[in-house]
Design a protein around this motif. Structure first.
Motif, PDB file in Angstrom:
ATOM      1  N   MET A   1       0.834  -1.194   0.000  1.00 52.29           N
ATOM      2  CA  MET A   1       0.000   0.000   0.000  1.00 52.29           C
ATOM      3  C   MET A   1       0.875   1.253   0.000  1.00 52.29           C
ATOM      4  SD  MET A   1      -3.183  -0.870   0.006  1.00 52.29           S
ATOM      5  CE  MET A   1      -3.760  -2.559  -0.177  1.00 52.29           C
ATOM      6  N   PRO A   2       0.391   2.355  -0.580  1.00 49.71           N
ATOM      7  CA  PRO A   2       1.161   3.598  -0.528  1.00 49.71           C
ATOM      8  C   PRO A   2       1.252   4.108   0.906  1.00 49.71           C
ATOM      9  CG  PRO A   2      -1.046   4.004  -1.389  1.00 49.71           C
ATOM     10  CD  PRO A   2      -0.896   2.519  -1.296  1.00 49.71           C
ATOM     11  N   ILE A   3       2.423   4.666   1.257  1.00 50.92           N
ATOM     12  CA  ILE A   3       2.629   5.247   2.583  1.00 50.92           C
ATOM     13  C   ILE A   3       3.115   6.676   2.404  1.00 50.92           C
ATOM     14  CG2 ILE A   3       3.737   5.025   4.831  1.00 50.92           C
ATOM     15  CD1 ILE A   3       4.280   2.131   4.268  1.00 50.92           C
ATOM     16  N   SER A   4       2.368   7.619   2.933  1.00 49.19           N
ATOM     17  CA  SER A   4       2.745   9.021   2.822  1.00 49.19           C
ATOM     18  C   SER A   4       3.613   9.426   4.014  1.00 49.19           C
ATOM     19  CB  SER A   4       1.503   9.914   2.758  1.00 49.19           C
ATOM     20  OG  SER A   4       0.763   9.807   3.965  1.00 49.19           O
ATOM     21  N   GLY A   5       4.290  10.546   3.865  1.00 50.13           N
ATOM     22  CA  GLY A   5       5.118  11.046   4.952  1.00 50.13           C
ATOM     23  C   GLY A   5       6.554  10.570   4.845  1.00 50.13           C
ATOM     24  N   GLN A   6       7.424  11.210   5.589  1.00 46.50           N
ATOM     25  CA  GLN A   6       8.843  10.872   5.593  1.00 46.50           C
ATOM     26  C   GLN A   6       9.076   9.626   6.425  1.00 46.50           C
ATOM     27  OE1 GLN A   6      11.074  12.490   3.835  1.00 46.50           O
ATOM     28  NE2 GLN A   6      12.846  11.306   4.501  1.00 46.50           N
ATOM     29  N   PRO A   7       9.808   8.627   5.873  1.00 42.13           N
ATOM     30  CA  PRO A   7      10.101   7.433   6.677  1.00 42.13           C
ATOM     31  C   PRO A   7      10.871   7.808   7.939  1.00 42.13           C
ATOM     32  CG  PRO A   7      10.598   7.044   4.366  1.00 42.13           C
ATOM     33  CD  PRO A   7      10.325   8.509   4.498  1.00 42.13           C
ATOM     34  N   PRO A   8      10.634   7.119   9.032  1.00 46.94           N
ATOM     35  CA  PRO A   8      11.351   7.409  10.273  1.00 46.94           C
ATOM     36  C   PRO A   8      12.854   7.176  10.113  1.00 46.94           C
ATOM     37  CG  PRO A   8       9.436   6.029  10.677  1.00 46.94           C
ATOM     38  CD  PRO A   8       9.637   6.056   9.200  1.00 46.94           C
TER      39      PRO A   8
END
Length: 377
Positions: free
Chosen positions: A177-184
């Motif tokens: 699935m698409p994941i928005s935001g900056q990876p940790p």
């Protein structure tokens, strides 16, 4: 969140009631948030409940247990019930003076750390968080999974992921699935499922769902098959199993004969999950035709699986676009040529597993797209 609270002194009971009122007054954060439901019991004096019996009942009926009193009392009470971080409820202890709120169990997956912080705000206490990732400001994959609504298939793998991040290493995350935001910090997005340390997917196992995913690309729908290696090829030592986080993105279209029992529906459902390589916990909803809306077996199946049941009229199902397996018998019986596949498609997903018929029950699966986010709530 359903919280069961017990206090052991008058002073503690007064604190428990104030805290319960404060929690119940918390505003809902969204349409899927049922808010707080808090019950308070006496572990002392008139009306005292038996601690052992209270704990056993609260353990099964609650999302969290809150003990107002000594932490040792809570530890001894819950000890016989502790089983797995994947299923244990959150447990928090707060002293009767309301000075410290301490999460004792299920800090991440169960939400005890967040509950302790919420209770601390409500009571004016200090939350005492001891989990290493929180103390050191390292991304906690199990907390993220819970907030994102992902089930954890193999919670024993959480420790390996967290240990690598705590040691300053990096982990690779693959998602269907698409994941928005900056990876940790320390998390890399992987394009290859086989090389990932964390796999976010509705499919079970390292290679499960391979032919289903291929069908999504080619448009040819077929059940998942088995793969083999050429004879004479030496097997390599298996890589550590990735942490598998299950996305609830599957709609199960279900048709059944009149009076079908929950056990028959469950059997067909699990058979379909196995053939499709889908984790049962990836199923977010069951769907069927409206004439089946009151089938007790189907309703019992949904209750046991804790999923909702969507129903559609024959006219609505007939307008669903997509290739289905037509049946003249089904058309003559309910007014539409196919129930399970059309019902699975009615929410706008893509058919990934066609009709399976077993024991008077038909099952089909579609997949909808859910956008995840690395951003905290």
């Amino acid at each position: 969140m359903r919280v069961s609270c017990i206090a052991f002194t008058e002073r503690g009971y007064a604190l428990a009631e104030r805290t319960a009122r404060a929690l119940s007054d918390c505003a809902q954060t969204g349409e899927d948030d049922p808010g707080w439901g808090v019950s308070v019991s006496r572990g002392f004096g008139e009306g005292k409940v038996d601690l052992r019996a209270w704990t056993a009942l609260a353990w099964e009926a609650s999302d969290a247990l809150l003990f107002v009193g000594a932490a040792g009392i809570a530890v001894r009470a819950i000890a016989p019930h502790v089983a797995s971080k994947a299923s244990d409820p959150a447990v928090v202890a707060i002293d009767e003076a309301g000075r410290f709120a301490v999460p004792l169990l299920s800090g991440h997956l169960g939400g005890a750390n967040e509950l302790a912080q919420t209770v601390a705000r409500a009571a004016g206490a200090i939350p005492v968080i001891t989990t290493a990732t929180d103390v050191r400001g390292v991304w906690a994959v199990d907390t993220w999974a819970r907030c994102a609504g992902l089930a954890v298939s193999n919670p024993e793998a959480i420790k390996r992921v967290s240990a690598r991040l705590l040691s300053g290493g990096r982990v690779a995350l693959y998602s269907d699935m698409p994941i928005s935001g900056q990876p940790p910090e320390g998390v890399d997005i992987a394009s290859d499922r086989a090389r990932a340390d964390i796999v976010v997917s509705p499919f079970a196992g390292a290679n499960a769902g391979a032919s289903v995913r291929a069908a999504e690309t080619t448009g040819e729908v077929m059940p998942a098959g088995e793969t083999g290696k050429p004879a004479g090829v030496r097997a390599q030592a298996p890589a550590p199993e990735p942490l598998r986080l299950v996305v609830p993105c599957i709609v199960a279209g279900i048709g059944c004969r009149r009076g079908a029992c929950a056990e028959a529906i469950e059997e067909a459902f699990l058979l379909a999950c196995g053939q499709a390589g889908i984790s049962p916990s990836a199923v977010r909803e069951a769907a069927t035709i409206d004439v089946k809306a009151h089938e007790e077996g189907l309703l019992a199946f949904c209750r046991a699986r804790n999923i909702s049941l969507a129903t559609y009229s024959a006219e609505e199902l007939s307008q669903v676009e997509g290739s289905v397996s037509p049946s003249d018998f089904v058309r003559a019986t309910v007014g539409v040529d196919n129930v399970c596949e059309r019902a699975a498609l009615a929410d706008g997903g893509k058919l990934i597993f066609p009709k399976l018929a077993h024991g008077g029950v038909t099952v089909a699966f579609s997949k909808v797209t859910i956008e995840l986010s690395f951003k905290e709530r």
